[in-house]
Design a protein around this motif. Sequence first.
Motif, short mmCIF file in Angstrom:
data_model
loop_
_atom_site.label_atom_id
_atom_site.label_comp_id
_atom_site.label_asym_id
_atom_site.label_seq_id
_atom_site.Cartn_x
_atom_site.Cartn_y
_atom_site.Cartn_z
N GLN A 100 -8.79 -0.58 -1.81
CA GLN A 100 -7.19 -0.52 -2.16
C GLN A 100 -7.73 -0.10 -3.84
N PHE A 101 -6.30 0.11 -4.38
CA PHE A 101 -5.87 0.54 -5.34
C PHE A 101 -4.90 -0.17 -5.70
N SER A 102 -4.64 -0.33 -6.79
CA SER A 102 -3.30 -0.98 -7.61
C SER A 102 -2.66 -0.70 -9.14
N VAL A 103 -1.46 -1.15 -9.32
CA VAL A 103 -0.89 -0.41 -10.11
C VAL A 103 0.01 -1.80 -10.95
N ARG A 104 -0.59 -2.09 -11.76
CA ARG A 104 0.22 -3.69 -12.15
C ARG A 104 1.46 -2.75 -13.16
N TRP A 105 2.25 -3.23 -12.64
CA TRP A 105 4.08 -2.60 -13.35
C TRP A 105 5.49 -3.38 -13.70
N ALA A 106 5.59 -3.89 -14.47
CA ALA A 106 6.92 -5.05 -14.80
C ALA A 106 6.68 -6.02 -13.95
N GLY A 107 4.98 -6.93 -14.31
CA GLY A 107 5.02 -7.56 -14.15
C GLY A 107 5.07 -7.83 -12.19
N GLU A 108 4.80 -6.95 -11.97
CA GLU A 108 4.35 -7.31 -10.37
C GLU A 108 3.90 -6.43 -9.98
N CYS A 109 3.14 -6.23 -8.57
CA CYS A 109 2.25 -4.66 -8.16
C CYS A 109 2.29 -3.83 -7.16
N THR A 150 -7.50 1.47 8.69
CA THR A 150 -6.51 0.83 8.10
C THR A 150 -5.62 1.76 8.97
N PRO A 151 -4.67 2.07 10.22
CA PRO A 151 -3.62 2.70 11.05
C PRO A 151 -3.00 4.05 10.22
N THR A 152 -2.78 3.80 9.19
CA THR A 152 -2.18 4.01 8.10
C THR A 152 -2.32 3.94 6.45
N PRO A 153 -2.18 4.76 5.92
CA PRO A 153 -1.83 4.19 4.86
C PRO A 153 -0.68 3.78 3.99
N THR A 154 -0.39 2.49 3.81
CA THR A 154 -0.20 1.54 3.59
C THR A 154 0.90 0.77 1.94
N ALA A 155 1.25 0.94 1.66
CA ALA A 155 1.73 0.59 -0.36
C ALA A 155 2.78 -0.02 0.02
N LEU A 156 2.57 -1.41 -1.04
CA LEU A 156 3.87 -2.63 -0.93
C LEU A 156 3.77 -2.60 -2.69
N VAL A 157 4.69 -3.39 -2.46
CA VAL A 157 5.13 -4.63 -3.82
C VAL A 157 4.87 -5.72 -3.62
N LEU A 158 3.70 -6.08 -4.42
CA LEU A 158 2.67 -7.60 -4.59
C LEU A 158 3.19 -8.84 -5.35
N PRO A 159 2.99 -10.12 -5.87
CA PRO A 159 3.19 -10.42 -6.94
C PRO A 159 2.05 -9.94 -7.62
N LEU A 160 2.38 -10.12 -8.90
CA LEU A 160 1.46 -10.40 -9.66
C LEU A 160 0.23 -11.46 -9.67
N LEU A 161 -1.01 -11.53 -9.62
CA LEU A 161 -1.88 -12.67 -9.09
C LEU A 161 -2.29 -13.19 -10.38
N PRO A 162 -2.57 -14.65 -10.17
CA PRO A 162 -3.26 -15.84 -11.27
C PRO A 162 -3.66 -14.54 -12.12
N GLY A 163 -3.71 -14.44 -13.67
CA GLY A 163 -4.40 -13.48 -14.27
C GLY A 163 -4.74 -12.11 -14.62
N ASP A 164 -3.07 -11.45 -14.74
CA ASP A 164 -2.64 -10.51 -14.08
C ASP A 164 -3.02 -9.49 -13.38
N PRO A 207 9.94 5.13 -15.97
CA PRO A 207 9.39 4.38 -16.99
C PRO A 207 9.95 2.65 -17.32
N GLU A 208 10.74 2.80 -16.79
CA GLU A 208 11.74 1.76 -17.57
C GLU A 208 12.02 0.69 -16.35
N GLY A 209 11.72 1.20 -14.82
CA GLY A 209 12.14 0.39 -13.51
C GLY A 209 11.35 -0.30 -13.49
N SER A 210 11.40 -0.70 -12.44
CA SER A 210 10.37 -1.97 -11.45
C SER A 210 9.71 -1.51 -10.54
N ALA A 211 8.85 -2.12 -10.37
CA ALA A 211 8.04 -1.95 -9.66
C ALA A 211 8.21 -1.21 -8.27
#
Length: 148
Positions: free
Chosen positions: A104-113, A122-136, A43-47
Amino acid sequence: MIAVGALAVSGCTPAAEPSPSPTASPTASPSPTPTPTGPVLIPEGSADENLPLFTEVMNSVSATDARYQGRAYIDALVAVGFPKSDMAVTNDLTTVGNQADSIQFSVRWAGECLVGQVGPSTPTPTALVLPLLPGDACLIGQTRTIDW
């Protein structure tokens, strides 16, 4: 002859019985609590720290018949503790009713996504941490309302 009798008597001597093995007493300390075998929500961890759990959930859902249903990913992520209010998901179908090439699906987490992508293109499921976009926001384009 005496030696033979002594030998015969010693051969008949019963062997020593093994001492009983100790049994656990009712006050014995309990065995250690098992630890989870896979990633857990921090819960208190980073993305980045929560990406392993996000990825595991994505891979689990993608291995089912619901692999192209955005709701299945959202529900599974909620089930492991990610907050639904911080999620977004794209549509499962195109505007003409065909299966979307990817969702695509996402979770906003600790200032990142945390962002996942799955689908026929999509050849294989893909998961990444990406920067938060303008407008959160985490996803660009049209997303569907998560109202369930």
